[in-house]
Structure formats: C-alpha cells, structure tokens
Design an enzyme around this catalytic site. Structure first.
Site, PDB file in Angstrom:
ATOM      1  CD  GLU A 288     -17.582  21.386  35.573  1.00 14.92           C
ATOM      2  OE1 GLU A 288     -17.739  22.242  36.451  1.00 14.92           O
ATOM      3  OE2 GLU A 288     -16.762  21.498  34.656  1.00 14.92           O
ATOM      4  CG  HIS A 309     -38.859  18.024  12.908  1.00 14.40           C
ATOM      5  ND1 HIS A 309     -39.831  17.655  12.007  1.00 14.40           N
ATOM      6  CD2 HIS A 309     -39.466  18.839  13.813  1.00 14.40           C
ATOM      7  CE1 HIS A 309     -40.977  18.234  12.332  1.00 14.40           C
ATOM      8  NE2 HIS A 309     -40.774  18.954  13.425  1.00 14.40           N
ATOM      9  CE  LYS A 423      -8.656  22.362  33.399  1.00 12.87           C
ATOM     10  NZ  LYS A 423      -8.961  23.075  34.642  1.00 12.87           N
TER      11      LYS A 423
HETATM   12  O1  PA5 Z   1     -17.275  24.789  37.391  1.00  9.50           O
HETATM   13  C1  PA5 Z   1     -16.052  24.900  37.325  1.00  9.50           C
HETATM   14  O2  PA5 Z   1     -15.387  25.132  38.337  1.00  9.50           O
HETATM   15  C2  PA5 Z   1     -15.288  24.802  36.004  1.00  9.50           C
HETATM   16  O3  PA5 Z   1     -16.027  24.301  34.984  1.00  9.50           O
HETATM   17  C3  PA5 Z   1     -14.772  26.183  35.645  1.00  9.50           C
HETATM   18  O4  PA5 Z   1     -15.846  27.057  35.564  1.00  9.50           O
HETATM   19  C4  PA5 Z   1     -13.998  26.211  34.335  1.00  9.50           C
HETATM   20  O5  PA5 Z   1     -13.062  25.185  34.291  1.00  9.50           O
HETATM   21  C5  PA5 Z   1     -13.294  27.558  34.180  1.00  9.50           C
HETATM   22  O6  PA5 Z   1     -12.394  27.751  35.233  1.00  9.50           O
HETATM   23  P1  PA5 Z   1     -11.696  29.124  35.535  1.00  9.50           P
HETATM   24  O7  PA5 Z   1     -12.735  30.112  35.873  1.00  9.50           O
HETATM   25  O8  PA5 Z   1     -10.797  28.850  36.695  1.00  9.50           O
HETATM   26  O9  PA5 Z   1     -10.918  29.531  34.309  1.00  9.50           O
END
Ligand code: PA5
Length: 448
Positions: A288, A309, A423
């Site tokens: 990310e 393996h 989303k």
């Molecule tokens: O790193 C990030 O910001 C995202 O991957 C969030 O951790 C994930 O989408 C969960 O989001 P939230 O804590 O708002 O539910």
C-alpha cells in the site's frame, strides 16, 4: 551481538555495492524529510515517534482493559481489516505456540473476524460463539469500512441476544477516530469503552497504537517489552545513525537498487511458520505504501521450507524479476534433536544428534546459495530471537525502511488512493445511496 542484522553479501551478483551505496545521499535526504516532516504525506507521520511518545499511563490503560476482557471471556473476537488487524495477528502468531488454538487451558482464544465478507466464515463463527463466553474488540480508523462494519453489526446483535444489552456493552471495546465516523457515533451512543487511533497514524502504520497493542495484550503478550523493542529500533534507525550502521537505510537502499536493476518482485521469506502473518503485515505495509503511480516493488511472501516444495521451482528457474529478503530468527524458543535409530531404515542417521534448527539453518543457507546462483539476489535480515522485544523492533524497523524506501521511489508512502476503486464499484452494485448513477453504468457494463 544482540542486534538486527542486514546482510547484503548475496545481492552483489546482481547489483554492485557502489550502486547500493550511491543511494546514501538520497536516503539521508529522505531521513531529514521524515524527521523534519517536510516530505510527501507529512500529515501521516504520527507513527514516527510513537515508541517514545506512548506513555506508561497509556500502556497501563491498555493492559488494564486487556485484563478485564481476559477475565470475562473465553473468546475475544477482534473485528478489523487491513492495518486494523494484520499487526495484531502478526504479533500474536509470532509470539504464541503454533498450537494455541488447540490448547484447552490457554484462554481467552483470540479470533479475528471482519477481515473478509465470507458468509460461511462468519456464519460458522456465530455457531461457535453460541456456547462461548465472549467479548468483542472492533477496530476501524475510518469507522466506515464495510467488512468490519457488517461483521460488527451481526456480532453486536448476537452478543446482546446472548447476555443482554447492558452486559454486551461492557464486553465491547471500540478503537476508532476521536470524533469522526459511524463507529465513533455508535460507540458513544452505546457507551462502549473506546481507544483512539491518532489522526496522523495511517492504518498500516498503526500496530504500535491501541489498534495493535490492545489485542496483543489480550493475548497475554508483554506490550511494554514490545514497545521497548520498537523504541530501540527508533534509535537505531534515526538520522543520527550513519548509513552503513543503519539497518533501515541499508535495507531501503538495497531494495531500491535492486528495483532499478529490474527486480520488481520482493519475496519475504521465513523459515519459521509463526512468521507467516508478519509477512502478511509486511505485504500490506510495503504494497500500500509503494504500489502507486505505475511504480513499486510487488511484495510477495513464502514460508520455507514448506513453499520450497511449491514455489521453489519458479523462484529457482522462472522469470528473473525476483529478489528475496530472508527474515530469520537466530535462536529457537525450544530444543528438539533428531534421535538416533540403530536400524537406520530411513537412512537418516547422518542427522542423528542434530537439532532441527541446525537442519533448518543448512536448508536456509543452501537455499540462499542456490537462489542467488540462479539469479535471485537475497537480502538477509536476522533477529536474535522471537520475543516481544524483537517483534516490536521488527515492526518499527520495517515501518521506517518502508517510509525511506517510498520516498526514494518518489511516491507518497502514506496514502492509498487505489484502495477506494473496488469500494466505489461495490457500493454502486449494492445500491448505496449516492452511488445510483455509477451503479446503472456498471451494471450495464457487467451485463447485469
Ligand atoms: O492502511 C490502511 O489505511 C488500510 O489498509 C486500512 O488499514 C484498512 O482499509 C482498514 O481501514 P479502517 O481501519 O478505516 O477500517
């Protein structure tokens, strides 16, 4: 010496040492961008000083809530996804027996939910909880993420039916934003105990906030030691530590130098099954943070020797766009020796008296040699042992290296605009108010 070590000797077949060290100046500039808060995404640098800014009182508060939940639960369900679950899962798995879930006298059991929308998983969870004394920790920074939100709705109703609304409220803890989001509103209106995720700490950098620390403490793990390790990592990776002594700088430089040579996939390798979820946490952190603007190393993971393996063939002889980072633990927590067998029918007496860890180490060394001979360079990272201190150290080390690496790549490591695309489509297809026009277009496109 008791320290995290980064060894680059097995990458120099593919990239010259000078090419790694050529990034020294850039990395030093990036250290300053981080510490002075002048780089991209500087609104999200709250993680940088977390290990030293978290107070004894805050840690005590987390431990106290953890003890209360432990006392009233045989099962604690942690509801969250992405950065709101992977850090806790990584630490708990790394620091618990592989068979905790099967060990009856280890209570409470920790179960993670809301990290998928799988109907069977959640229906089976409700079946299991029917006869259990349980509590819920719901974690969402935004407070609006669909997966944990719908899971929490179902679990909340289930718990309220089981023990009544008042008792249920005493068994629910919410970790979310100070003032924004649906979860904050819900928690305040139901009177739940809450912890705050600071505004300037992004999900994947939040393991050293209550997001990670509360579930880890509920699992009975020493969070004071974990934070102590992270604090040492903070000192060891700061701009005051010279490039060649600074593990985060060296790692960030090496992976960028390899990327510039066309090595576009990094595989984090472990030889310890307990580290499987640490790899999953690392994948989110780097994926990310760096995968944007058409750039970024693709983070993958394997568990060796298991995956030798299955994936070993590709790594040895497939397309040469890979490099590996082997994360190893020097000292096992237990001792197990291969016994002698006078009949030697399995012809294994050449191993008699050797510890499993020695056999594993030879597998590791043999693998690194084979892969680097085969054109897959290998960075080696080792920690002395799997303990709360060293897991805390690893968390901060990787976060710091990731931020430096992202800046070196030229991206903002602290945003994740691409996560929104699925989303939007999902909401459009499900008819969420406000998404009607997109929904019509998408339905037409998909022939629905
Ligand atoms: O790193 C990030 O910001 C995202 O991957 C969030 O951790 C994930 O989408 C969960 O989001 P939230 O804590 O708002 O539910």
């Amino acid at each position: 010496m008791n320290q995290l070590k980064v060894d680059l000797s097995n990458i120099y077949t593919q990239v010259a040492k000078e090419e790694v060290f050529a990034l020294k100046t850039k990395i030093a500039q990036n250290q300053l961008l981080l510490e002075q808060g002048t780089g991209k995404g500087s609104d999200f640098l709250g993680w940088l000083n977390l290990p030293s800014s978290i107070t004894k009182e805050q840690l005590y508060d987390i431990q106290h809530t953890a003890s209360e939940l432990r006392a009233k639960s045989d099962v604690v369900v942690i509801v969250g996804i992405g950065g709101s679950y992977l850090g806790a899962k990584a630490a708990i798995d790394s620091l618990s027996s592989s068979f905790t879930q099967l060990t009856e006298d280890v209570l409470p059991k920790i179960i993670f939910a809301g990290n998928s929308i799988c109907e069977d998983y959640h229906a089976e969870l409700l079946e299991l909880l029917e006869t259990k004394r349980y509590s819920i920790v719901v974690i969402s920074k935004s407070g609006t993420t669909t997966e944990p939100a719908i899971t929490f709705r179902v679990l909340k109703q289930h718990l309220e039916r089981q023990v009544g609304k008042t008792e249920a409220a005493s068994r629910i803890v919410a970790i979310t934003d100070l003032s924004k989001g649906a979860l904050r509103k819900l928690a305040d209106s139901e009177g739940y105990r809450t912890f705050v995720i600071p505004d300037d700490v992004g999900g994947r950098f939040s393991v050293l906030t209550p997001v990670g620390l509360l579930p880890i403490a509920i699992a009975g793990i020493d969070i004071v030691k974990l934070v102590e390790g992270a604090r040492k990592a903070m000192d060891d990776t700061s701009s005051s530590v010279a490039f060649d002594q600074n593990p985060a700088c060296i790692y960030a430089a090496a992976r960028n130098a390899l990327y510039q040579k066309g090595k576009k996939v990094e595989i984090l390798v472990n030889f310890t099954p307990r580290l499987h979820y640490l790899t999953e946490w690392w994948k989110q952190l780097f994926g990310e943070s760096e995968g944007k603007e058409g750039k970024g190393i693709f983070p993958a993971g394997v568990d060796f020797t298991t995956d030798l393996h299955s994936m070993g063939q590709y790594i040895q002889e497939g397309e040469r766009m890979l490099f590996e980072t082997v994360l190893s633990v020097e000292k096992p927590s237990h001792r197990l020796v291969v016994p002698d067998d006078p009949d030697n029918l399995d012809q294994l007496n050449f191993l008699s008296g050797k510890r499993f860890s020695e056999v594993n180490l030879m597998a590791q060394m043999g693998t690194i040699a084979a892969h680097s001979d085969g054109g897959v360079p290998c960075i080696s990272i080792s920690i002395p042992e799997l303990s709360p201190y060293w897991v805390g150290y690893l968390f901060y080390f990787f976060e710091r290296a990731c931020a430096l690496s992202g800046y070196t790549l030229g991206v903002n490591p602290f945003d994740q605009p691409g996560v929104e695309a699925y989303k939007r489509n999902m909401f459009a297809l499900l008819g969420k108010p406000g998404y009607e026009a997109d929904g019509r277009k998408l339905r037409e496109k998909l022939g629905l």
